[in-house]
Design a protein around this motif. Sequence first.
Motif, PDB file in Angstrom:
ATOM      1  N   GLY A 157     -16.209   6.247-109.634  1.00 28.59           N
ATOM      2  CA  GLY A 157     -15.375   6.527-110.790  1.00 28.59           C
ATOM      3  C   GLY A 157     -16.164   7.200-111.882  1.00 28.59           C
ATOM      4  O   GLY A 157     -17.401   7.190-111.880  1.00 28.59           O
ATOM      5  N   LEU A 185     -16.217   7.776-116.273  1.00 30.07           N
ATOM      6  CA  LEU A 185     -15.734   7.457-117.602  1.00 30.07           C
ATOM      7  C   LEU A 185     -16.129   8.633-118.494  1.00 30.07           C
ATOM      8  O   LEU A 185     -17.305   8.841-118.770  1.00 30.07           O
ATOM      9  N   ALA A 235     -11.502   7.462-115.989  1.00 28.19           N
ATOM     10  CA  ALA A 235     -11.041   6.791-117.208  1.00 28.19           C
ATOM     11  C   ALA A 235     -11.489   7.640-118.386  1.00 28.19           C
ATOM     12  O   ALA A 235     -12.685   7.857-118.576  1.00 28.19           O
ATOM     13  N   LEU A 267     -10.697   0.358-115.416  1.00 33.69           N
ATOM     14  CA  LEU A 267     -11.572   0.492-114.246  1.00 33.69           C
ATOM     15  C   LEU A 267     -11.632  -0.802-113.448  1.00 33.69           C
ATOM     16  O   LEU A 267     -11.549  -0.806-112.215  1.00 33.69           O
TER      17      LEU A 267
END
Length: 311
Positions: A38, A40, A63, A295
């Motif tokens: 992921g 951010l 995110a 998340l």
Amino acid sequence: MMPDVERRIASLFAATLNPEDRQMGLEEVLDKARSHDGLLLTSFDKLGPNFIPALPPSIRIIATHSVGYDHLSIPQAEAKGIAVTNTPGVLTDATADIALLLILGAARGASWGDRMVRENRWGETTLISPMGLDVSGKRLGILGMGRIGQAVAKRARAFGMTIHYHSRRPVSGEDALGATYHASFEALLPNSDFLSINCASTPETRGMVNAVALARLPDGAILVNTARGDIVEDAALIDALGSGRLAAAGLDVFKGEPAIDPRYRTLDNVFLLPHIGSATPGTRSAMGHKCIDNLKQFFAGEKPPDLLTTW
């Protein structure tokens, strides 16, 4: 990010942080993404239209540390099966405060007043020059009566302003705050001595505040923008300010920021801020924790609370 946010990230994930707080380019982000699940990001990360298509298959969620997500393509993310989340709600009050600062600062000449004191030109003032404009008793038009628009309306009412607004649909009940709804943007404009832009940047709203729209505002109106810079056509606004058609503007956001149109810097009737709508410790911390919550739930197999893509 805020220290408490970084500590929580490090405690929950195998995270690669950015301790130097430097801007990373597209290739560096893509290279780091290959070993992660992921990302951010923030609205300051302008990685371009090829960013999401170039992401490795390991990335399952992005995110964004922002409410706005015009820096990300939701259709591209959905095409790759990547979830995208944002941070609504927690920056409402901070951004609304900045909108009121812009309204007051633009109307009362905060920028030129500050310069006069700093440049030791206080002695040039007289009883009739320079002067600002009244806020109390004026009509405030709000484009976008969502959370932030409603918070702006609540604050403006305390300054004796009459509220008008345009949104995709009327706001019901107490949330309307006694404001007058206009079914079209065109109908809102003549009723706006001040126009506050609080809508999202979408294909429908980009460039919405153009020369035609500005011409519908009352003579001597004031425009403030805390939403996104690309909603306003810079050339049209600069022309209106230079000609005196608009009395002033207060801007916290700009198209292409931080590389703004340099003509803004030459105008005495513009109150400029460097996109600080959410820039308080409490707000930035809350935004970071909202990212983490999204998340955490995603990696637990649950639908994130602030999901922008299809689940």
